[in-house]
Design a protein around this motif. Structure first.
Motif, short mmCIF file in Angstrom:
data_model
loop_
_atom_site.label_atom_id
_atom_site.label_comp_id
_atom_site.label_asym_id
_atom_site.label_seq_id
_atom_site.Cartn_x
_atom_site.Cartn_y
_atom_site.Cartn_z
N MET A 1 59.78 48.53 67.80
CA MET A 1 58.68 47.58 67.95
C MET A 1 57.35 48.33 67.94
O MET A 1 56.34 47.83 68.46
CB MET A 1 58.83 46.81 69.26
N ALA A 2 57.35 49.53 67.39
CA ALA A 2 56.16 50.38 67.44
C ALA A 2 54.98 49.70 66.74
O ALA A 2 53.85 49.71 67.23
CB ALA A 2 56.45 51.74 66.82
N GLU A 3 55.27 49.10 65.60
CA GLU A 3 54.20 48.46 64.82
C GLU A 3 53.61 47.28 65.60
O GLU A 3 52.39 47.16 65.74
CB GLU A 3 54.83 47.93 63.53
N GLU A 4 54.50 46.42 66.09
CA GLU A 4 54.06 45.24 66.85
C GLU A 4 53.29 45.67 68.09
O GLU A 4 52.28 45.07 68.47
CB GLU A 4 55.26 44.39 67.28
#
Lengths: 358, 380
Positions: free
Chosen positions: A73-76
């Protein structure tokens, strides 16, 4: 029910997952990778999302006996939490990233994904309670008031609360640690995490300096007279007294406090303690954890910090703004913080403070 | 019903290997010892070495036992680079689709040992472009210390033109190493016929045990060791010889893999995927390993697919993850022209000796629902 347990690698989420299994749910453990460049080890009580934490989460899932996966979920997280944190500071406000993480990641990205995959909800180790009421599930404070996290969950909508499971809300933290040890979870004595997880050094101002620059600007008094310099207005917060480095003393020698941050002119306004006093706060983008607040004033409580005191107030809706008028004045309230309305131990809703009045 | 379709990751040990390993584990004697028990253990190893040499088409002394395919790759790539560097050569040519056991040591050589690494591109089928290699060699052949191209790719199964690469390299006397870990036992593999300088193999991909690898290294070639010690294995790989794993590996290599049956099951799976998911497509459609089906399912994320399949008792693979366990888009698919999104929508099924028709049918039965759910869960 089929539930996704969000497992950080800490003791709370491990016990929460175990309790969900005991309650007869079908549980799958998921560790959220929130940083695209995870550090190998935890340093002290700070930070999460290290390789070590993901290992701890995996081992906890093994002990609980549930499948375990890692969700990227790094991008989010970067878009929804870190960038928001930066832009809020750049705009002169003081944000609370834990609220944003619950709002955008744990009970949005994760819950939505879980539901789409055929799961009924998300289990977390938050200290809060939910109750069934005729109008649906409602959000309440935890039994352990010192650990209560209902404040940072106050951004959840009714629909999100429907899919949220907090198995720890009825237990004191000290008993959770005992239970973890009894269950054979190796994280039983792992320190609690504090501060902001994506600022591993704990040096918030330094972290902001690196990203927002260090443009020198004036520190002025309420008459607009320059009495000092600062390196970036955004590193100050309203009500702050220390670290101003002012060499011009006040006439009576009383300390000065940050009253206002003006990001456009990179100016910090300071003044006397008494000038911090506010009586009314306005919040934008209100979220209701149950029925919406009425237009007519209602007696209740407002809380403006994660572990702050609930302050007696009357609250009402004015157009699209949530308004709370305090029974007694409050010294220092930064915009960007969440104002959370309570009715007893029930969370009514919250909004982001956008304006205050004396 | 549990379905295991990750045989390219590891595959069950075959019965003869289990028996051989068990027997050897009960035997006493360090194969390097000079007394009777030592010599007996050594004899078992040498017999294994000889039978293995026959299987892979080399002479027994060309077989060096290591601890893993990764160790074999590291020993070959670093050793051949260091050897070439003594002659002033610092160029390392690898394909863009190598396993991390080659990619990462190549990167390490570049960062720490002054190597320059050039990746040879592949076409959309995942096959090395031999013209690109020819062009490179025509310009810089005298700088090249080593060429390393895998025999077949572990993610797509695409078989690489090793004979042509060796032929091109021979013109300039450049040593060629090939990681043949995936090909071993599944397609014809003959070290002498290929004309390779070095070749890596692994035990657990062919029904042998974990913890045993082989570096086939041309007779007479000295390479710097990574591990120094007792001087075993031509002083290239010190360490007490792992007799139980060696005899088991040799026993597994003697067993032939039912290639035709595996191919039929693959066909069944590929056809079924295309039927169940009309917009799915198979990656690598040329000459490839019999058991690998790598497909892209547009609109999905592979880690979601893996979770949903796992919940149905089906084991598949999404490729490599970083140290924190986060899935990365496959560098192999990216090199074949995929974008990050489509690379993240891809999944590998790999079929092995123990795979049954019922397993394939079970996958095809649940696939439509899994894909539908994965698409709904794809919020990006």
């Amino acid at each position: 029910m089929r539930l996704i347990a969000a497992m950080s690698g800490g003791v709370d989420s491990a016990v929460a997952a175990a309790r969900a299994v005991d309650q007869g749910h079908e549980v799958i453990g998921v560790h959220l990778a929130l940083s695209s460049n995870p550090q190998k080890y935890r340093s002290g009580a700070r930070g999460c999302c290290t390789v070590e934490d993901s290992h701890d989460a995996r081992r906890a899932a093994d002990v609980v006996g549930i499948p375990f996966y890692i969700w990227d979920m790094a991008e989010e997280f970067h878009e929804g939490v870190v960038e928001n944190f930066l832009s809020e500071y750049a705009a002169g406000r003081t944000p609370n990233p834990c609220l944003r993480c619950n709002e955008k990641i744990k009970f949005a990205a994760v819950l939505d994904r879980a539901r789409a995959m055929g799961f009924d909800g998300v289990v977390t180790g938050h200290y809060a309670r939910t109750r069934q009421s005729p109008s649906g599930k409602t959000l309440h404070r935890a039994v352990d008031i010192s650990k209560d996290q209902s404040y940072v969950l106050s951004v959840l909508t009714v629909e999100q609360i429907e899919g949220a499971y907090f198995p720890l809300g009825d237990t004191e933290k000290i008993d959770i640690r005992k239970e973890a040890a009894e269950r054979g979870l190796s994280v039983a004595n792992k320190p609690d995490s504090h501060d902001i997880c994506f600022v591993p050094s704990g040096d918030n101002a330094g972290w902001l300096h690196e990203r927002l620059g260090s443009e020198v600007g004036p520190i002025v008094d309420q008459e607009g007279k320059e009495i000092g310099k600062h390196k970036g207005a955004y590193t100050y917060t309203i009500g702050q007294r220390k670290g101003l480095g002012l060499s011009v003393p006040t006439e009576d020698g009383s300390p000065r406090f940050v009253l206002k941050i003006e990001p456009k002119t990179n100016t910090v306004v300071v003044g006397a303690r008494a000038d911090l006093a506010i009586r009314t706060m306005y919040g934008e983008k209100p979220v209701w954890c149950g029925p919406a607040v009425a237009l007519t004033p209602t007696e209740g409580f407002v809380q403006i910090r994660a572990h702050g005191q609930p302050l007696p107030c009357t609250y009402y809706l004015d157009g699209d703004k949530l308004v709370a008028t305090l029974a007694a004045p409050l010294l220092g309230l930064a915009t960007g913080q969440a104002m959370v309305i309570y009715d007893g131990d029930r969370v009514v809703g919250s909004a982001t403070v956008c304006e205050t009045l004396a | 019903m549990s379905v295991y379709l990750d045989h390219a990751a590891t595959t069950p040990m075959v019965e003869p290997a289990l028996v051989a390993m068990n027997q050897q584990l009960r035997k006493l004697g360090n194969p390097s010892s000079l007394h009777t028990p030592g010599r007996s253990a050594r004899k078992d190893i040498e017999q294994s070495r000889e039978s293995l040499a026959k299987v892979v088409g080399c002479i027994p002394s060309e077989i060096i036992f290591t601890g893993s395919g990764t160790e074999s790759d590291n020993t070959a790539l670093k050793g051949l680079f260091w050897k070439g560097r003594k002659e002033g050569k610092n160029l390392v040519l690898i394909s863009a689709i190598e396993h991390h056991a080659i990619l990462d040591p190549a990167q390490w050589l570049q960062e720490h040992e002054g190597a320059q690494v050039i990746e040879i591109p592949v076409d959309s089928n995942g096959v090395v472009e031999i013209e690109a290699l020819d062009t490179l060699l025509s310009q810089r052949a005298d700088e090249v210390a080593v060429i390393s191209v895998m025999h077949a790719n572990n993610e797509t199964g695409a078989i690489q033109p090793i004979a042509a690469i060796v032929q091109a390299a021979n013109e300039y006397s450049i040593p060629v190493h090939s990681d043949a870990v995936q090909s071993f036992g599944k397609v014809g593999l003959n070290f002498a016929e290929l004309g390779l300088t070095a070749m890596s193999l692994s035990g657990h991909k062919i029904g042998g045990p974990l913890g045993i690898g082989v570096l086939v290294l041309k007779r007479g070639l000295e390479l710097p060791a990574l591990l120094h010690g007792g001087g075993q294995e031509r002083e290239i790989r010190s360490g007490t010889l792992n007799a139980p794993a060696i005899v088991a590996l040799s026993a597994a290599a003697e067993c032939s893999i039912p290639v035709e049956e595996i191919q039929q099951l693959r066909q069944l799976l590929e056809n079924g995927i295309k039927q169940a998911v009309p917009d799915a497509y198979i990656n690598s459609t040329g000459e490839k390993l019999p058991g690998i089906v790598n497909a892209t399912y547009p609109g999905t994320e592979s880690d979601t697919l893996l979770l949903l399949l796992d919940a149905e008792g089906i084991a598949a693979s999404t490729g490599s993850a970083c140290s924190a366990g986060v899935q990365r888009p496959s560098h192999v698919l990216l090199a074949m022209g995929h974008n990050e999104k489509s690379a993240r929508s891809s999944l590998r099924f790999s079929i092995g000796t123990s795979t049954t028709r019922a397993e394939i049918e079970r996958v095809l039965e649940v696939l439509p629902v899994v894909i539908e759910r994965a698409r709904a869960a794809n919020l990006r």
